[in-house]
Each structure stands twice: as C-alpha cells, then as structure tokens.
Motif scaffolding. Structure first.
Motif, PDB file in Angstrom:
ATOM      1  N   ALA A 140       0.860  -1.185   0.000  1.00 25.64           N
ATOM      2  CA  ALA A 140       0.000   0.000   0.000  1.00 25.64           C
ATOM      3  C   ALA A 140       0.891   1.229   0.000  1.00 25.64           C
ATOM      4  O   ALA A 140       1.966   1.241   0.598  1.00 25.64           O
ATOM      5  CB  ALA A 140      -0.920   0.011   1.214  1.00 25.64           C
ATOM      6  N   ALA A 141       0.440   2.261  -0.679  1.00 27.18           N
ATOM      7  CA  ALA A 141       1.207   3.507  -0.740  1.00 27.18           C
ATOM      8  C   ALA A 141       0.262   4.683  -0.592  1.00 27.18           C
ATOM      9  O   ALA A 141      -0.867   4.668  -1.102  1.00 27.18           O
ATOM     10  CB  ALA A 141       1.979   3.612  -2.049  1.00 27.18           C
ATOM     11  N   LEU A 142       0.747   5.711   0.105  1.00 22.86           N
ATOM     12  CA  LEU A 142       0.006   6.955   0.259  1.00 22.86           C
ATOM     13  C   LEU A 142       0.541   7.963  -0.747  1.00 22.86           C
ATOM     14  O   LEU A 142       1.749   8.218  -0.795  1.00 22.86           O
ATOM     15  CB  LEU A 142       0.171   7.486   1.686  1.00 22.86           C
ATOM     16  N   VAL A 143      -0.361   8.514  -1.546  1.00 25.06           N
ATOM     17  CA  VAL A 143      -0.016   9.542  -2.527  1.00 25.06           C
ATOM     18  C   VAL A 143      -0.721  10.830  -2.125  1.00 25.06           C
ATOM     19  O   VAL A 143      -1.952  10.855  -2.025  1.00 25.06           O
ATOM     20  CB  VAL A 143      -0.430   9.125  -3.950  1.00 25.06           C
ATOM     21  N   ILE A 144       0.036  11.877  -1.885  1.00 24.10           N
ATOM     22  CA  ILE A 144      -0.555  13.157  -1.511  1.00 24.10           C
ATOM     23  C   ILE A 144      -0.382  14.128  -2.658  1.00 24.10           C
ATOM     24  O   ILE A 144       0.735  14.482  -3.040  1.00 24.10           O
ATOM     25  CB  ILE A 144       0.071  13.701  -0.214  1.00 24.10           C
ATOM     26  N   SER A 145      -1.504  14.550  -3.209  1.00 25.91           N
ATOM     27  CA  SER A 145      -1.493  15.436  -4.355  1.00 25.91           C
ATOM     28  C   SER A 145      -2.507  16.552  -4.113  1.00 25.91           C
ATOM     29  O   SER A 145      -2.625  17.048  -2.988  1.00 25.91           O
ATOM     30  CB  SER A 145      -1.763  14.635  -5.636  1.00 25.91           C
ATOM     31  N   HIS A 146      -3.285  16.902  -5.115  1.00 31.28           N
ATOM     32  CA  HIS A 146      -4.079  18.128  -5.095  1.00 31.28           C
ATOM     33  C   HIS A 146      -5.481  17.845  -5.607  1.00 31.28           C
ATOM     34  O   HIS A 146      -5.702  16.912  -6.379  1.00 31.28           O
ATOM     35  CB  HIS A 146      -3.368  19.184  -5.941  1.00 31.28           C
ATOM     36  N   GLY A 147      -6.429  18.686  -5.172  1.00 30.29           N
ATOM     37  CA  GLY A 147      -7.834  18.385  -5.388  1.00 30.29           C
ATOM     38  C   GLY A 147      -8.242  18.173  -6.827  1.00 30.29           C
ATOM     39  O   GLY A 147      -8.857  17.164  -7.177  1.00 30.29           O
ATOM     40  N   ALA A 148      -7.937  19.134  -7.686  1.00 36.68           N
ATOM     41  CA  ALA A 148      -8.345  19.000  -9.081  1.00 36.68           C
ATOM     42  C   ALA A 148      -7.616  17.851  -9.760  1.00 36.68           C
ATOM     43  O   ALA A 148      -8.204  17.096 -10.538  1.00 36.68           O
ATOM     44  CB  ALA A 148      -8.097  20.312  -9.828  1.00 36.68           C
ATOM     45  N   ALA A 149      -6.322  17.695  -9.460  1.00 40.95           N
ATOM     46  CA  ALA A 149      -5.543  16.625 -10.081  1.00 40.95           C
ATOM     47  C   ALA A 149      -6.065  15.252  -9.671  1.00 40.95           C
ATOM     48  O   ALA A 149      -6.260  14.371 -10.517  1.00 40.95           O
ATOM     49  CB  ALA A 149      -4.066  16.770  -9.694  1.00 40.95           C
ATOM     50  N   ILE A 150      -6.306  15.063  -8.381  1.00 43.65           N
ATOM     51  CA  ILE A 150      -6.780  13.754  -7.911  1.00 43.65           C
ATOM     52  C   ILE A 150      -8.145  13.442  -8.494  1.00 43.65           C
ATOM     53  O   ILE A 150      -8.382  12.350  -9.013  1.00 43.65           O
ATOM     54  CB  ILE A 150      -6.833  13.714  -6.378  1.00 43.65           C
ATOM     55  N   ARG A 151      -9.059  14.399  -8.405  1.00 45.85           N
ATOM     56  CA  ARG A 151     -10.410  14.093  -8.863  1.00 45.85           C
ATOM     57  C   ARG A 151     -10.452  13.851 -10.365  1.00 45.85           C
ATOM     58  O   ARG A 151     -11.177  12.983 -10.843  1.00 45.85           O
ATOM     59  CB  ARG A 151     -11.373  15.212  -8.470  1.00 45.85           C
ATOM     60  N   THR A 152      -9.665  14.602 -11.126  1.00 41.28           N
ATOM     61  CA  THR A 152      -9.654  14.412 -12.568  1.00 41.28           C
ATOM     62  C   THR A 152      -9.071  13.056 -12.940  1.00 41.28           C
ATOM     63  O   THR A 152      -9.659  12.303 -13.714  1.00 41.28           O
ATOM     64  CB  THR A 152      -8.859  15.540 -13.246  1.00 41.28           C
ATOM     65  N   TRP A 153      -7.905  12.715 -12.369  1.00 45.03           N
ATOM     66  CA  TRP A 153      -7.292  11.429 -12.707  1.00 45.03           C
ATOM     67  C   TRP A 153      -8.133  10.268 -12.176  1.00 45.03           C
ATOM     68  O   TRP A 153      -8.389   9.300 -12.903  1.00 45.03           O
ATOM     69  CB  TRP A 153      -5.875  11.327 -12.146  1.00 45.03           C
ATOM     70  N   ALA A 154      -8.543  10.343 -10.926  1.00 43.60           N
ATOM     71  CA  ALA A 154      -9.324   9.247 -10.339  1.00 43.60           C
ATOM     72  C   ALA A 154     -10.660   9.092 -11.048  1.00 43.60           C
ATOM     73  O   ALA A 154     -11.142   7.965 -11.241  1.00 43.60           O
ATOM     74  CB  ALA A 154      -9.531   9.486  -8.850  1.00 43.60           C
ATOM     75  N   GLY A 155     -11.273  10.209 -11.445  1.00 42.80           N
ATOM     76  CA  GLY A 155     -12.533  10.122 -12.160  1.00 42.80           C
ATOM     77  C   GLY A 155     -12.382   9.490 -13.535  1.00 42.80           C
ATOM     78  O   GLY A 155     -13.302   8.842 -14.039  1.00 42.80           O
ATOM     79  N   PHE A 156     -11.218   9.676 -14.150  1.00 42.40           N
ATOM     80  CA  PHE A 156     -10.937   9.021 -15.428  1.00 42.40           C
ATOM     81  C   PHE A 156     -10.678   7.530 -15.221  1.00 42.40           C
ATOM     82  O   PHE A 156     -11.194   6.689 -15.951  1.00 42.40           O
ATOM     83  CB  PHE A 156      -9.722   9.681 -16.089  1.00 42.40           C
ATOM     84  N   ALA A 157      -9.882   7.191 -14.191  1.00 42.24           N
ATOM     85  CA  ALA A 157      -9.547   5.793 -13.933  1.00 42.24           C
ATOM     86  C   ALA A 157     -10.713   5.012 -13.340  1.00 42.24           C
ATOM     87  O   ALA A 157     -10.847   3.805 -13.583  1.00 42.24           O
ATOM     88  CB  ALA A 157      -8.348   5.717 -12.985  1.00 42.24           C
ATOM     89  N   MET A 158     -11.566   5.701 -12.566  1.00 42.95           N
ATOM     90  CA  MET A 158     -12.686   5.061 -11.875  1.00 42.95           C
ATOM     91  C   MET A 158     -13.883   6.016 -11.952  1.00 42.95           C
ATOM     92  O   MET A 158     -14.070   6.848 -11.041  1.00 42.95           O
ATOM     93  CB  MET A 158     -12.319   4.771 -10.415  1.00 42.95           C
ATOM     94  N   PRO A 159     -14.688   5.957 -13.002  1.00 49.42           N
ATOM     95  CA  PRO A 159     -15.756   6.946 -13.184  1.00 49.42           C
ATOM     96  C   PRO A 159     -16.710   7.075 -12.004  1.00 49.42           C
ATOM     97  O   PRO A 159     -17.313   8.129 -11.804  1.00 49.42           O
ATOM     98  CB  PRO A 159     -16.478   6.441 -14.441  1.00 49.42           C
ATOM     99  N   GLN A 160     -16.834   6.026 -11.192  1.00 52.14           N
ATOM    100  CA  GLN A 160     -17.749   6.094 -10.056  1.00 52.14           C
ATOM    101  C   GLN A 160     -17.292   7.089  -8.999  1.00 52.14           C
ATOM    102  O   GLN A 160     -18.056   7.442  -8.095  1.00 52.14           O
ATOM    103  CB  GLN A 160     -17.966   4.712  -9.437  1.00 52.14           C
ATOM    104  N   VAL A 161     -16.046   7.559  -9.089  1.00 49.59           N
ATOM    105  CA  VAL A 161     -15.557   8.570  -8.149  1.00 49.59           C
ATOM    106  C   VAL A 161     -16.421   9.819  -8.212  1.00 49.59           C
ATOM    107  O   VAL A 161     -16.763  10.414  -7.187  1.00 49.59           O
ATOM    108  CB  VAL A 161     -14.079   8.909  -8.432  1.00 49.59           C
ATOM    109  N   HIS A 162     -16.796  10.241  -9.425  1.00 49.08           N
ATOM    110  CA  HIS A 162     -17.617  11.443  -9.566  1.00 49.08           C
ATOM    111  C   HIS A 162     -18.979  11.257  -8.903  1.00 49.08           C
ATOM    112  O   HIS A 162     -19.513  12.178  -8.282  1.00 49.08           O
ATOM    113  CB  HIS A 162     -17.805  11.792 -11.044  1.00 49.08           C
ATOM    114  N   VAL A 163     -19.524  10.056  -9.028  1.00 47.98           N
ATOM    115  CA  VAL A 163     -20.816   9.773  -8.405  1.00 47.98           C
ATOM    116  C   VAL A 163     -20.674   9.797  -6.889  1.00 47.98           C
ATOM    117  O   VAL A 163     -21.508  10.371  -6.178  1.00 47.98           O
ATOM    118  CB  VAL A 163     -21.356   8.406  -8.876  1.00 47.98           C
ATOM    119  N   ALA A 164     -19.604   9.185  -6.392  1.00 48.04           N
ATOM    120  CA  ALA A 164     -19.412   9.096  -4.942  1.00 48.04           C
ATOM    121  C   ALA A 164     -19.177  10.469  -4.316  1.00 48.04           C
ATOM    122  O   ALA A 164     -19.702  10.766  -3.240  1.00 48.04           O
ATOM    123  CB  ALA A 164     -18.242   8.168  -4.634  1.00 48.04           C
TER     124      ALA A 164
END
Length: 209
Positions: A140-164
């Motif tokens: 397991a690894a902790l990645v600390i980044s930034h709001g727009a970057a995380i949500r944009t990348w995570a939403g692309f990799a896992m579209p359900q992120v936007h719903v959640a």
C-alpha cells in the motif's frame, strides 16, 4: 496494490480560493498542520509502505506526519503536481479553469487550459507518477497530491468517483482508496471524507462531469 490518494491539507490560498498552482506553492496554515497530523492518525490501520507527494510545499508538509508515523521512505514526484492554472495563476476567477476540467470530465481531453495543459497531457503526466508509485512494489502507498488533479485522474480511472463525491467537492485530506495497478486498472474501495472546512474556498475544484 492499495493506492491511497489524499488531497493536501489547508493553505491560506485555499481559504482565499486562489488558483495557486505553481511551484513551490504556499505552506500549510495552522489548520492545515493540524489536518496533516489528523490524516496520519486516520490512516493508522493501513499497511503503508511509502509516502509519495508532489514536489509542492503543501503536499510535502502534509505527508510529513505520515512519514514519521509509519517510519517509511518518502519521495517527491513532480508528476503529481496540481493541474496548472496557466494564464489564471493566482486569480480568484475560476471560470476558465473549471470549464476546462468539466470538458475533460465529459471526455474532451483536447481542451487546453489557457497557458497550461490539455487533458491528455495531464492524464499522461499524472499517470506516469502513479505508475512510478506502483512500480516501487509496496503493498500500500500513500499519494498526496491536489484536489483538481486527484479528482480528474481518479474520475478518469474510476468513473464512479464522480458519483461518490457528487457536488460535495473534495475537502482537504479527503482520501480515495483504490486497489489495482496501472495495467489492469483500478477499483474504487472507498472515499474517506473528513468534515468539510467552511473556510476552504478551493474545495469545490476538480468537479469535472
């Protein structure tokens, strides 16, 4: 592997809702330092083998308590930086920035932030950072980044992120938990949302649809 994607803790620019994206960036304010310490405590049950941050000051400072708590190595990766504001750096007018992010979220990655990246460039850049983390071989690894970057990348990799996340934005030290790897993909396991900070004017960024 388990990937824990955390937004950095609070800065004065968050409170002022400024597009403060360029390096080195602001330090954490007093509330932010307390949030960073609380984040390490919230993650106590995780088997974190490494802490990876962007090279912006606020991300490095947010990761410091977790590095001490887990007694693990830390690394700064420029690929994990926030999505740059380009011509609107240090502006309180978020419209052009948010419009580009929404276009990316709708699948049009050709849209460019004026003076900054387009969606395809961002996804490649941030994805390279995540791959570097995955290739380190941690359980397991902790990645600390930034709001727009995380949500944009995570939403692309896992579209359900936007719903959640919905319209709640992404408060400081929100953690997105995912299992997988860059080649087989990522599965969302949960989102740990701290209590929203009413003074964080930047929390709503990163809401592409």
């Amino acid at each position: 592997m388990r990937l824990l994607l955390a937004r950095h803790a609070r800065t004065a620019s968050n409170v002022a809702a400024l597009l403060d994206t360029a390096p080195p960036g602001p330090e954490l304010d007093l509330v932010g330092r307390a949030q960073a310490a609380a984040l390490a405590e919230r993650l106590a049950g995780q088997r974190i083998g490494g802490v990876y941050t962007s090279d912006l000051v606020r991300a490095v400072q947010t990761g410091a308590p977790a590095v001490r708590a887990f007694e693990v190595p830390a690394a700064e990766l420029s690929q994990l930086r926030e999505i740059g504001a380009g011509e609107d750096e240090m502006s309180a007018d978020l419209q052009r920035y948010l419009t580009a992010l929404r276009s990316w979220g709708e699948g049009d990655h050709r849209v460019r932030i004026p003076g900054g990246e387009d969606g395809a460039e961002f996804l490649e850049r941030f994805g390279d950072g995540i791959r570097a983390v995955a290739e380190a071989g941690h359980e397991a690894a902790l990645v600390i980044s930034h709001g727009a970057a995380i949500r944009t990348w995570a939403g692309f990799a896992m579209p359900q992120v936007h719903v959640a996340l919905g319209a709640r934005g992404m408060p400081n030290t929100t953690v997105i938990v995912a299992d997988g790897d860059p080649d087989s993909g990522w599965t969302l396991r949960g989102i740990d949302l701290p209590a929203p900070d009413p003074d964080d004017g930047f929390a709503a960024l990163g809401r592409p649809r």
